[in-house]
Design an enzyme around this catalytic site. Structure first.
Site, PDB file in Angstrom:
ATOM      1  N   LYS A 127       0.804  -1.221   0.000  1.00 41.93           N
ATOM      2  CA  LYS A 127       0.000   0.000   0.000  1.00 41.93           C
ATOM      3  C   LYS A 127       0.841   1.277   0.000  1.00 41.93           C
ATOM      4  CE  LYS A 127      -1.120  -0.598   4.949  1.00 41.93           C
ATOM      5  NZ  LYS A 127      -0.514  -1.952   5.056  1.00 41.93           N
ATOM      6  N   ASN A 150      -1.233   7.026   6.376  1.00 40.88           N
ATOM      7  CA  ASN A 150      -0.315   6.109   7.057  1.00 40.88           C
ATOM      8  C   ASN A 150       1.095   6.199   6.496  1.00 40.88           C
ATOM      9  OD1 ASN A 150      -0.093   3.969   9.071  1.00 40.88           O
ATOM     10  ND2 ASN A 150       0.323   2.602   7.357  1.00 40.88           N
ATOM     11  N   HIS A 196      -1.607  -8.559  11.933  1.00 43.78           N
ATOM     12  CA  HIS A 196      -2.248  -7.793  13.010  1.00 43.78           C
ATOM     13  C   HIS A 196      -3.460  -8.514  13.592  1.00 43.78           C
ATOM     14  CE1 HIS A 196       0.381  -4.648  11.639  1.00 43.78           C
ATOM     15  NE2 HIS A 196      -0.285  -4.447  10.527  1.00 43.78           N
TER      16      HIS A 196
END
Length: 475
Positions: A127, A150, A196
């Site tokens: 990403k 981010n 995660h």
């Protein structure tokens, strides 16, 4: 900065004073909110105080007065258990939001015709590269593109909103967990693999968080989805069946009858139903390997959805300078090339680098993820030797035992020195020393960027001739 005026004259708690938390506090203060900021880390508090951000120990406050809790994405929202301040907010009916939600509400408050374009990018891997690549293409095409989220700049530190701007935002699962109002003109999902899981209560929670990027899309919006794994294939079919946003499928594995494909580096546009060869990604030297072909296909599809010309998009692809810490060629010593892939914090990310090079002197280790490096076993025959650092060294040694040559070096500096000596003495032409850790960095470094910067500094100190052309994430 994007001032947040929604809470003007009201008390707002901000918890977590890293990059995004500081940006949120500044934006709220500029919007005349009464900011009460806190972080358990003394150094973070000192930095905020030096910037004039009001500090207040949120553990001792009366929460009935707060209009919202602005939570940094790194703070647990639901799993493994809600942070104590999240529980306080819930008990007093104080809404919990993140910086992306504040941004989304600010956009939604603008007149429809005066809103900027929003391009959101998520996925387990790729990403950051795709976000930077889309931003690069838009800028090369003369568009006012602002890149953040981010990656690099916190979203609320980006220049103010206006109708002709394009905000290109990397969105993590942590950020998406805190989003309700975000509507992307173009949303991009690259891939989904386990990551995660402790923060999302398992794979379903992780996938559900990623899917939030599509929640508010309407007819006229576009969802770009790479369909190279079973999770994204299911998501693409589900979105297409709902018939809201237009769905564009992309792939670096399959020649799509309708969509965008990048097969063996050849980019094909079949959005109109007939495949047209756009160009050869061999002309884009900073985008090697199948994973980067997927990134390029997704970026191309997103920019086509925004109405840009195919030729201009491809031309911009070939001038992309690359991304720091992602297969970044950083130096050369006596013919030995050094590649910084510090951003590969899990096995799936490291796999992409190992696929790109037929033989490497591999530096791996740090804080291991649950899967370790066992998923990389099909690529162990590409290892001239592995150099194992950090907490993962012993576990990785067990996995490699009898399958590949390895050495426990513990530190990054020792790994680089050993790898250089072995590569220099190998007699191979232009051998490659690859830092692709398949681990988080927190045992020895602040973050993957600090680890990658240390790698580059050590190479330079050893006499490395710097060859990097990468784009800094902070750019």
């Amino acid at each position: 900065m994007i001032p947040i005026t929604e809470y003007a004259g009201r008390d707002v708690a901000v918890y977590g004073l890293g990059r995004t938390g500081l940006a949120a506090a500044r934006a709220l203060k500029a919007g005349r909110a009464r900011v009460h900021a806190w972080d358990d880390n003394e150094a973070s508090r000192a930095k905020a105080e030096a910037e004039g951000i009001p500090l207040s120990d949120l553990n001792k406050r009366d929460w009935q007065s707060f209009a919202a809790l602005v939570l940094s994405p790194g703070i647990p929202l639901t799993h493994p258990q809600p942070h104590r301040l999240v529980r306080l907010a819930q008990m007093t009916n104080v809404p919990v939001v993140g910086d992306i939600e504040l941004f989304a509400r600010a956009v939604q408050s603008m007149p429809q015709r005066g809103r900027p374009k929003i391009i959101g990018i998520t996925g387990t891997n790729g990403k950051s590269t795709t976000t930077a690549l889309i931003g690069h293409i838009l800028k090369e095409c003369g568009i006012d593109a602002r890149v953040g989220g981010n990656i690099g700049t916190g979203v609320l530190d980006l220049p103010p909103l206006h109708a002709n701007a394009y905000y290109v935002l990397e969105l993590s699962s942590y950020q998406l967990d805190l989003v309700k109002s975000l509507r992307c003109d173009v949303s991009v999902m690259l891939n989904v693999s386990p990551d995660h899981l402790d923060r999302h209560g398992g794979m379903k929670g992780y996938v559900d968080a990623k899917k939030r990027i599509f929640n508010n899309q309407q007819p006229g919006d576009t969802a770009v989805i790479a369909v190279d794994d079973m999770y994204t294939q299911s998501i693409a079919m589900d979105l297409a069946s709902r018939g809201r946003a237009r769905v564009i499928q992309v792939s670096s594995e399959f020649a799509l009858g309708r969509g965008v494909s990048a097969i063996d580096g050849k980019l094909f546009d079949s959005l109109a139903g007939n495949a047209v060869r756009v160009g050869d990604l061999a002309g884009a030297p900073t985008l090697p390997g199948r994973h980067n072909y997927q990134n390029a296909a997704a970026a191309y599809a997103a920019c086509r959805a925004l109405g840009l010309d195919a030729g201009r998009i491809f031309g911009a692809l070939t001038t992309f300078p690359g991304l720091a810490h992602r297969m970044e060629q950083v130096g050369q010593i006596d013919g030995v090339r050094f590649v910084n892939d510090s951003k590969a914090t899990n096995a799936q990310a490291a796999e992409q680098a190992l696929r790109a090079y037929p033989r490497v002197y591999w530096i791996a280790g740090g804080v291991p993820k649950a899967e370790g490096i066992e998923p990389l076993s099909p690529f162990f025959d590409r290892l001239a030797k592995a150099y194992l650092i950090g907490e993962a060294a012993d576990a990785f040694a067990k996995t490699l035992d009898g399958k590949a040559d390895y050495k426990r070096t513990k530190t990054l500096e020792a790994a680089i020195s050993s790898a250089l000596e072995d590569a220099r003495n190998s007699g191979e032409e232009n051998p490659i020393v690859l830092l692709s850790p398949a681990c988080a960095s927190f045992d020895q470094f602040k973050d993957f960027e600090a680890r990658g910067d240390a790698f580059k500094t050590i190479v330079a100190d050893l006499g490395g001739q710097i060859v990097s052309r990468s784009l800094k994430e902070t750019a």
